[in-house]
Design a protein around this motif. Structure first.
Motif, PDB file in Angstrom:
ATOM      1  N   ALA A   1      -4.988  -8.596  14.839  1.00  0.00           N
ATOM      2  CA  ALA A   1      -6.092  -8.839  15.877  1.00  0.00           C
ATOM      3  C   ALA A   1      -6.904  -7.727  16.543  1.00  0.00           C
ATOM      4  CB  ALA A   1      -5.589  -9.519  17.021  1.00  0.00           C
ATOM      5  N   ALA A   2      -6.341  -6.682  16.219  1.00  0.00           N
ATOM      6  CA  ALA A   2      -6.937  -5.132  16.601  1.00  0.00           C
ATOM      7  C   ALA A   2      -7.823  -4.743  15.519  1.00  0.00           C
ATOM      8  CB  ALA A   2      -6.040  -4.294  16.991  1.00  0.00           C
ATOM      9  N   ALA A   3      -7.893  -5.426  14.248  1.00  0.00           N
ATOM     10  CA  ALA A   3      -8.451  -4.726  13.031  1.00  0.00           C
ATOM     11  C   ALA A   3      -9.589  -5.340  12.904  1.00  0.00           C
ATOM     12  CB  ALA A   3      -7.528  -5.035  11.987  1.00  0.00           C
ATOM     13  N   ASN A   4     -10.689  -4.533  12.357  1.00  0.00           N
ATOM     14  CA  ASN A   4     -12.083  -4.967  12.195  1.00  0.00           C
ATOM     15  C   ASN A   4     -12.192  -4.817  10.501  1.00  0.00           C
ATOM     16  OD1 ASN A   4     -12.392  -2.291  12.041  1.00  0.00           O
ATOM     17  ND2 ASN A   4     -14.003  -2.196  13.381  1.00  0.00           N
ATOM     18  N   GLY A   5     -11.230  -4.765   9.943  1.00  0.00           N
ATOM     19  CA  GLY A   5     -11.380  -4.520   8.309  1.00  0.00           C
ATOM     20  C   GLY A   5     -10.226  -4.476   7.572  1.00  0.00           C
TER      21      GLY A   5
ATOM     22  N   ALA B   1      -6.116  12.618   4.715  1.00  0.00           N
ATOM     23  CA  ALA B   1      -6.994  12.604   5.838  1.00  0.00           C
ATOM     24  C   ALA B   1      -8.449  12.980   4.922  1.00  0.00           C
ATOM     25  CB  ALA B   1      -6.896  13.450   7.027  1.00  0.00           C
ATOM     26  N   GLN B   2      -9.559  12.227   5.492  1.00  0.00           N
ATOM     27  CA  GLN B   2     -10.640  12.343   4.814  1.00  0.00           C
ATOM     28  C   GLN B   2     -11.063  11.808   3.469  1.00  0.00           C
ATOM     29  OE1 GLN B   2     -13.457  13.001   6.821  1.00  0.00           O
ATOM     30  NE2 GLN B   2     -11.824  12.802   8.348  1.00  0.00           N
ATOM     31  N   ASP B   3      -9.924  11.248   2.722  1.00  0.00           N
ATOM     32  CA  ASP B   3      -9.909  10.922   1.587  1.00  0.00           C
ATOM     33  C   ASP B   3     -11.053   9.613   1.665  1.00  0.00           C
ATOM     34  OD1 ASP B   3      -8.539  12.413   0.116  1.00  0.00           O
ATOM     35  OD2 ASP B   3      -6.831  11.019  -0.155  1.00  0.00           O
ATOM     36  N   ARG B   4     -11.822   9.177   0.709  1.00  0.00           N
ATOM     37  CA  ARG B   4     -13.057   8.317   0.836  1.00  0.00           C
ATOM     38  C   ARG B   4     -12.030   6.963   0.289  1.00  0.00           C
ATOM     39  NH1 ARG B   4     -18.817   8.128  -1.663  1.00  0.00           N
ATOM     40  NH2 ARG B   4     -17.926   7.819  -3.683  1.00  0.00           N
ATOM     41  N   VAL B   5     -12.225   5.754   1.212  1.00  0.00           N
ATOM     42  CA  VAL B   5     -11.460   4.578   0.764  1.00  0.00           C
ATOM     43  C   VAL B   5     -12.531   3.372   0.983  1.00  0.00           C
ATOM     44  CG1 VAL B   5      -9.067   5.526   1.589  1.00  0.00           C
ATOM     45  CG2 VAL B   5     -10.865   4.275   3.171  1.00  0.00           C
ATOM     46  N   SER B   6     -12.143   2.332   0.218  1.00  0.00           N
ATOM     47  CA  SER B   6     -13.067   1.243   0.454  1.00  0.00           C
ATOM     48  C   SER B   6     -12.482   0.126   1.474  1.00  0.00           C
ATOM     49  CB  SER B   6     -12.870   0.294  -1.003  1.00  0.00           C
ATOM     50  OG  SER B   6     -13.412   1.025  -1.975  1.00  0.00           O
ATOM     51  N   VAL B   7     -13.053  -0.389   2.010  1.00  0.00           N
ATOM     52  CA  VAL B   7     -12.638  -1.243   3.162  1.00  0.00           C
ATOM     53  C   VAL B   7     -13.256  -2.613   3.055  1.00  0.00           C
ATOM     54  CG1 VAL B   7     -13.085  -1.442   5.718  1.00  0.00           C
ATOM     55  CG2 VAL B   7     -12.719   0.909   4.961  1.00  0.00           C
ATOM     56  N   LEU B   8     -12.365  -3.572   2.974  1.00  0.00           N
ATOM     57  CA  LEU B   8     -12.589  -5.030   3.195  1.00  0.00           C
ATOM     58  C   LEU B   8     -13.198  -5.387   4.434  1.00  0.00           C
ATOM     59  CD1 LEU B   8     -12.556  -7.969   1.757  1.00  0.00           C
ATOM     60  CD2 LEU B   8     -10.232  -7.863   2.514  1.00  0.00           C
ATOM     61  N   LEU B   9     -14.429  -5.863   4.347  1.00  0.00           N
ATOM     62  CA  LEU B   9     -14.991  -6.155   5.918  1.00  0.00           C
ATOM     63  C   LEU B   9     -14.644  -7.656   6.100  1.00  0.00           C
ATOM     64  CD1 LEU B   9     -18.654  -4.655   5.085  1.00  0.00           C
ATOM     65  CD2 LEU B   9     -16.569  -3.705   6.297  1.00  0.00           C
ATOM     66  N   VAL B  10     -14.253  -8.041   7.333  1.00  0.00           N
ATOM     67  CA  VAL B  10     -13.903  -9.062   7.887  1.00  0.00           C
ATOM     68  C   VAL B  10     -15.394 -10.003   8.592  1.00  0.00           C
ATOM     69  CG1 VAL B  10     -11.448  -8.491   8.445  1.00  0.00           C
ATOM     70  CG2 VAL B  10     -13.476  -8.308   9.938  1.00  0.00           C
TER      71      VAL B  10
ATOM     72  N   ALA C   1      -6.894  -2.308   9.695  1.00  0.00           N
ATOM     73  CA  ALA C   1      -7.319  -0.863  10.069  1.00  0.00           C
ATOM     74  C   ALA C   1      -8.631  -1.158  11.201  1.00  0.00           C
ATOM     75  CB  ALA C   1      -8.130  -0.249   8.793  1.00  0.00           C
ATOM     76  N   SER C   2      -8.729  -0.178  11.727  1.00  0.00           N
ATOM     77  CA  SER C   2      -9.951   0.036  12.807  1.00  0.00           C
ATOM     78  C   SER C   2     -10.832   0.652  11.961  1.00  0.00           C
ATOM     79  CB  SER C   2      -9.325   0.666  14.020  1.00  0.00           C
ATOM     80  OG  SER C   2     -10.253   1.031  14.898  1.00  0.00           O
ATOM     81  N   ILE C   3     -11.980   0.503  11.878  1.00  0.00           N
ATOM     82  CA  ILE C   3     -13.093   0.916  11.351  1.00  0.00           C
ATOM     83  C   ILE C   3     -14.062   1.599  12.457  1.00  0.00           C
ATOM     84  CG2 ILE C   3     -14.678   1.099   9.443  1.00  0.00           C
ATOM     85  CD1 ILE C   3     -11.882   0.435   8.719  1.00  0.00           C
ATOM     86  N   ASP C   4     -14.533   2.860  12.536  1.00  0.00           N
ATOM     87  CA  ASP C   4     -15.507   3.178  13.353  1.00  0.00           C
ATOM     88  C   ASP C   4     -16.653   3.284  12.491  1.00  0.00           C
ATOM     89  OD1 ASP C   4     -17.237   4.535  15.072  1.00  0.00           O
ATOM     90  OD2 ASP C   4     -15.834   6.172  15.632  1.00  0.00           O
ATOM     91  N   PHE C   5     -17.577   2.537  12.523  1.00  0.00           N
ATOM     92  CA  PHE C   5     -18.831   2.774  11.432  1.00  0.00           C
ATOM     93  C   PHE C   5     -19.805   3.508  12.309  1.00  0.00           C
ATOM     94  CE2 PHE C   5     -16.882  -1.389  10.796  1.00  0.00           C
ATOM     95  CZ  PHE C   5     -16.945  -1.430   9.158  1.00  0.00           C
ATOM     96  N   LYS C   6     -19.513   5.133  12.216  1.00  0.00           N
ATOM     97  CA  LYS C   6     -20.593   6.005  12.342  1.00  0.00           C
ATOM     98  C   LYS C   6     -21.484   6.019  11.469  1.00  0.00           C
ATOM     99  CE  LYS C   6     -16.982   8.732  14.874  1.00  0.00           C
ATOM    100  NZ  LYS C   6     -16.128   9.942  14.788  1.00  0.00           N
TER     101      LYS C   6
END
Length: 407
Positions: free
Chosen positions: A381-385, A398-407, A355-360
């Motif tokens: 390679a385009a993913a940051n999580g 859309a707008q569901d809260r999900v967990s993200v595994l950080l790289v 996934a692409s994560i926009d850390f706003k």
């Protein structure tokens, strides 16, 4: 050998149990210059060498005075000035007196508050505080020792050192720091289809990317990686390669752990006396991941598909490397984000999707990247999580809260 297939939560708990055992075995240490210790794990606590702050410290530019004088609304005679680094050597401040003071300067004896400069006017060395302004004793002053007492622990042993820890160590006079030695991690890729990265592969061959991705991940995790020559799909060859890694603290194998006719990693490990702790996890990608212990070291058998290799490293190998490093708060690391789109999935497995994560600052947003499965390095390679899809989910909106595994 019976299969030992666990859920993700079960497998993570098992790895953490073994990491806790490793943390009970104090690693060897070395002393490094302060900046060289960045991102290493502290072997002994950093102690305050004196009270912090060592004097009552002004937190504002203004005037040191008495709170009772401010309450009485009396004009104050300005008798001097103090900058950071100065010491007031005259008599303690008396009633009706004030001293101009700068942020960070030691508050002189006799003063019990600092009035901010923007709340005052000075005419001919007489200070007037704006009408109605009331200060309490101690206002805009940090007392001596309020941040730390001499001899107290500033940074605990087992902490991976970040810039804030380096700053704290410098403030306490540490030119060198004792850090845990980096664990040695052997990396063994298997498969007849693999060729060196500087070779032109034939149509049926692929370059050995896994050894390099694992070496990069191991380095970021604080380990010292050793890439072994690729072992072909032969049990004897794999056994020989595993034996060459006996001096390392952890062995990471990639490929050869599935159910194929030429997947020999588990057979080779078993022949060398391995104890298997689990032989699969209900995740995608990475279902065939294997965890166990040889007589001389722990090992992970990671799937050969490159995205599976990277995900299973983050989930399972990284926490064990953290423990081998002496780190008390190892990964994996997760964050929360809001999904930007609807997503349908199949239940049963915990899925980790690139996934692409926009850390706003207020609401991080996650967008799952379309991919072609666990061999798709271009999309990854385009993913940051990796967005985590729970095993019971069928539909996310859309707008569901999900967990993200950080790289």
């Amino acid at each position: 050998m019976p299969e030992l297939i666990l859920t993700y939560a079960e497998a993570a708990a098992v790895v953490q149990d073994h990491a806790s055992i490793l943390l009970g075995q104090k690693p060897t240490a070395e002393s490094l210059p302060l900046l060289a210790a960045l991102h290493r794990v502290l072997a002994e606590p950093i102690l305050a060498d004196r009270n912090q702050p060592p004097f009552p410290r002004s937190t504002r530019d203004g005037f040191a005075c008495r709170a009772a004088d401010i309450a009485a609304a009396m004009p104050l005679r300005v008798i001097g000035q103090l900058r950071a680094g100065d010491v007031w050597k005259a008599a303690p401040l008396a009633t009706g007196e004030a001293i101009e003071i700068m942020t960070g300067a030691p508050v002189p004896a006799g003063a019990d508050c600092v009035v901010m400069v923007e709340h005052t006017k000075v005419r001919e060395d007489v200070l007037f505080v704006e009408q109605g302004r009331i200060l309490g004793a101690g206002e805009n002053i940090v007392p001596s020792g309020a941040e730390a007492q001499a001899g107290s622990i500033i940074v605990d042993a087992g902490t991976r050192l970040a810039a804030s820890h380096i700053a704290a160590a410098a403030a306490c006079g540490y030119a060198n720091l004792p850090v845990c030695t980096r664990p040695r991690v052997a990396i063994l890729a298997t498969g007849d289809e693999l060729v060196p990265i500087d070779h032109a592969p034939l149509t049926h061959q692929i370059r050995n990317s896994n050894s390099y991705s694992l070496a990069a991940q191991a380095t970021l995790a604080g380990a010292q990686p050793f890439i072994l020559p690729v072992a072909g799909d032969s049990q004897d060859e794999i056994e020989s390669s595993i034996g060459s890694a006996s001096g390392c603290d952890l062995l990471l194998l990639s490929g050869g752990v599935s159910m194929g006719k030429y997947d020999f990693v588990e057979q080779a490990l078993r022949a060398l006396g391995a104890k298997f702790i689990f032989t699969g996890v209900k995740i995608q990608p990475g279902h065939p991941v294997v965890f166990g212990k040889l007589p001389q070291q722990y090992f992970f058998g990671l799937p050969g598909n490159p995205v599976s290799t990277m995900v299973t490293f983050l989930l399972f190998a990284q926490p064990l490397i953290a423990a081998l490093s002496g780190e008390t708060a190892g990964g994996p690391r997760f964050a929360l984000a809001h999904l930007t789109h609807n997503f349908r999935t199949k239940p049963r497995l915990t899925r980790f999707l690139p996934a692409s994560i926009d850390f706003k600052i207020n609401s991080p947003q996650a967008t799952i990247i379309p991919w072609q499965g666990s061999g798709d390095l271009a999309s990854t390679a385009a993913a940051n999580g990796f967005v985590v899809i729970p095993p019971d989910a069928e539909q996310l909106t859309a707008q569901d809260r999900v967990s993200v595994l950080l790289v």
